[in-house]
Scaffold this motif. Structure first.
Motif, PDB file in Angstrom:
ATOM      1  N   LYS A   1       0.852  -1.187   0.000  1.00  0.00           N
ATOM      2  CA  LYS A   1       0.000   0.000   0.000  1.00  0.00           C
ATOM      3  C   LYS A   1       0.885   1.233   0.000  1.00  0.00           C
ATOM      4  O   LYS A   1       1.654   1.451   0.941  1.00  0.00           O
ATOM      5  N   VAL A   2       0.803   2.006  -1.068  1.00  0.00           N
ATOM      6  CA  VAL A   2       1.561   3.253  -1.185  1.00  0.00           C
ATOM      7  C   VAL A   2       0.553   4.371  -1.401  1.00  0.00           C
ATOM      8  O   VAL A   2       0.037   4.570  -2.499  1.00  0.00           O
TER       9      VAL A   2
ATOM     10  N   SER B   1      -1.098  12.714   5.024  1.00  0.00           N
ATOM     11  CA  SER B   1      -0.769  11.808   6.130  1.00  0.00           C
ATOM     12  C   SER B   1       0.164  10.707   5.666  1.00  0.00           C
ATOM     13  O   SER B   1       1.099  10.343   6.352  1.00  0.00           O
ATOM     14  N   GLY B   2      -0.092  10.138   4.483  1.00  0.00           N
ATOM     15  CA  GLY B   2       0.767   9.098   3.937  1.00  0.00           C
ATOM     16  C   GLY B   2       0.548   7.758   4.602  1.00  0.00           C
ATOM     17  O   GLY B   2       0.351   7.669   5.821  1.00  0.00           O
ATOM     18  N   SER B   3       0.570   6.710   3.803  1.00  0.00           N
ATOM     19  CA  SER B   3       0.434   5.360   4.332  1.00  0.00           C
ATOM     20  C   SER B   3       1.244   4.434   3.440  1.00  0.00           C
ATOM     21  O   SER B   3       0.932   4.284   2.255  1.00  0.00           O
TER      22      SER B   3
ATOM     23  N   VAL C   1       1.731  -7.172   8.810  1.00  0.00           N
ATOM     24  CA  VAL C   1       1.921  -5.936   8.058  1.00  0.00           C
ATOM     25  C   VAL C   1       3.073  -5.154   8.667  1.00  0.00           C
ATOM     26  O   VAL C   1       3.178  -5.035   9.900  1.00  0.00           O
ATOM     27  N   VAL C   2       3.958  -4.648   7.817  1.00  0.00           N
ATOM     28  CA  VAL C   2       5.037  -3.767   8.257  1.00  0.00           C
ATOM     29  C   VAL C   2       4.811  -2.391   7.637  1.00  0.00           C
ATOM     30  O   VAL C   2       4.306  -2.274   6.522  1.00  0.00           O
ATOM     31  N   ALA C   3       5.166  -1.357   8.374  1.00  0.00           N
ATOM     32  CA  ALA C   3       4.962   0.022   7.924  1.00  0.00           C
ATOM     33  C   ALA C   3       6.300   0.677   7.627  1.00  0.00           C
ATOM     34  O   ALA C   3       7.341   0.321   8.206  1.00  0.00           O
ATOM     35  N   PHE C   4       6.264   1.665   6.757  1.00  0.00           N
ATOM     36  CA  PHE C   4       7.453   2.402   6.360  1.00  0.00           C
ATOM     37  C   PHE C   4       7.163   3.894   6.452  1.00  0.00           C
ATOM     38  O   PHE C   4       6.011   4.323   6.446  1.00  0.00           O
ATOM     39  N   GLY C   5       8.224   4.678   6.498  1.00  0.00           N
ATOM     40  CA  GLY C   5       8.056   6.122   6.548  1.00  0.00           C
ATOM     41  C   GLY C   5       7.908   6.770   5.192  1.00  0.00           C
ATOM     42  O   GLY C   5       7.456   7.911   5.092  1.00  0.00           O
ATOM     43  N   ASP C   6       8.286   6.083   4.124  1.00  0.00           N
ATOM     44  CA  ASP C   6       8.187   6.612   2.766  1.00  0.00           C
ATOM     45  C   ASP C   6       8.133   5.444   1.791  1.00  0.00           C
ATOM     46  O   ASP C   6       8.373   4.296   2.173  1.00  0.00           O
TER      47      ASP C   6
END
Length: 264
Positions: free
Chosen positions: A99-100, A105-107, A121-126
């Protein structure tokens, strides 16, 4: 018959006289200002407690976690699951989806599967450099530490996740500094109302409180963010923010005094 020059509004008792209390300053009861002072002091304990927790718990924990991660070594061959907690495991995952969402807010997330001990699920800052090029069913390598995925890699391209510890204590210190200044502001205004219930002006929200609050918030962010970007030590935040707020308070007081003198 009306005699010229006489005031027809006068009663039988002669010209009306002003009330006995006219011209006298209205005296306020000290109960309400003192009550407000007590409330301000009590409320100031909330940011004071937050400041204490930031500097005694959050900041040391964040620094300690980063140091532990930097000191961690790859897990030895044949290591048990218990020993893996403090070493770096390299695990292969299958990408289920990504998911980009590039908005305000950005996700940025990736859903992984294929490991017997963890799927999720892993999250990223960009989105870059790896996430934006991943597709479903891609195989990626992951570094796992203490049960969390620290980074993903594929074809020599590596991207850190949001869980990877970073040496960025500047914004934590900025938050603690702001909470400390806010507590001092509430404590000071409350103390003035208790000590001088009939003469606590101008230590109120409009002349002093609002501009000082805005300056405190602005200076903490304005120093904290560049300190993170440039790698400046975190002590620079209180070293700059506190003198700026103190100088602003003095300038506001000096600017207020001539106006108060003219009003008197």
């Amino acid at each position: 018959m009306t005699v010229p020059g006489t005031d027809t509004t006068q009663g039988m008792d002669g010209p009306s006289s002003p009330p006995p209390d006219a011209g006298r300053p209205v005296r306020r009861t000290p109960g309400r200002p003192r009550l407000v002072g007590v409330v301000l002091i009590v409320l100031s304990l909330i940011p004071a407690l937050g400041c204490f927790l930031v500097f005694t718990m959050w900041l040391p924990s964040d620094i300690g976690r980063y140091q532990d991660y930097r000191a961690a070594e790859p897990c030895p061959a044949g290591a048990t699951a218990e020993a893996w907690e403090d070493c770096l495991r390299t695990v292969s995952f299958t990408v289920e989806s990504t998911k980009v969402e590039q908005s305000r807010s950005g996700s940025y997330k990736a859903t992984l599967s294929g490991a017997p001990f963890w799927n999720g699920v892993v999250a990223f800052g960009d989105p870059g450099p790896l996430l934006e090029r991943l597709r479903p069913d891609d195989q990626v390598g992951a570094v796992v530490w203490r049960g969390d995925v620290m980074s993903l890699s594929d074809g020599g391209v590596r991207q850190s996740t949001s869980e990877e510890p970073r040496s960025e204590p500047q914004m934590i210190v900025a938050l603690g500094t702001f909470l400390g200044l806010l507590a001092a502001l509430g404590l000071g205004f409350g103390a003035v109302r208790l000590a001088r219930p009939d003469d606590h002006e101008p230590f109120t929200w409009r002349p002093y409180g609002r501009p000082l609050f805005l300056v405190m918030m602005f200076i903490c962010v304005a120093v904290g963010l560049p300190a993170v970007w440039l790698g400046i030590p975190s002590w620079i935040v209180p070293a700059v923010a506190v003198p700026v707020v103190v100088c602003t308070a003095r300038l506001l007081h000096q600017h207020r005094r001539p106006g108060a003198a003219r009003g008197a």
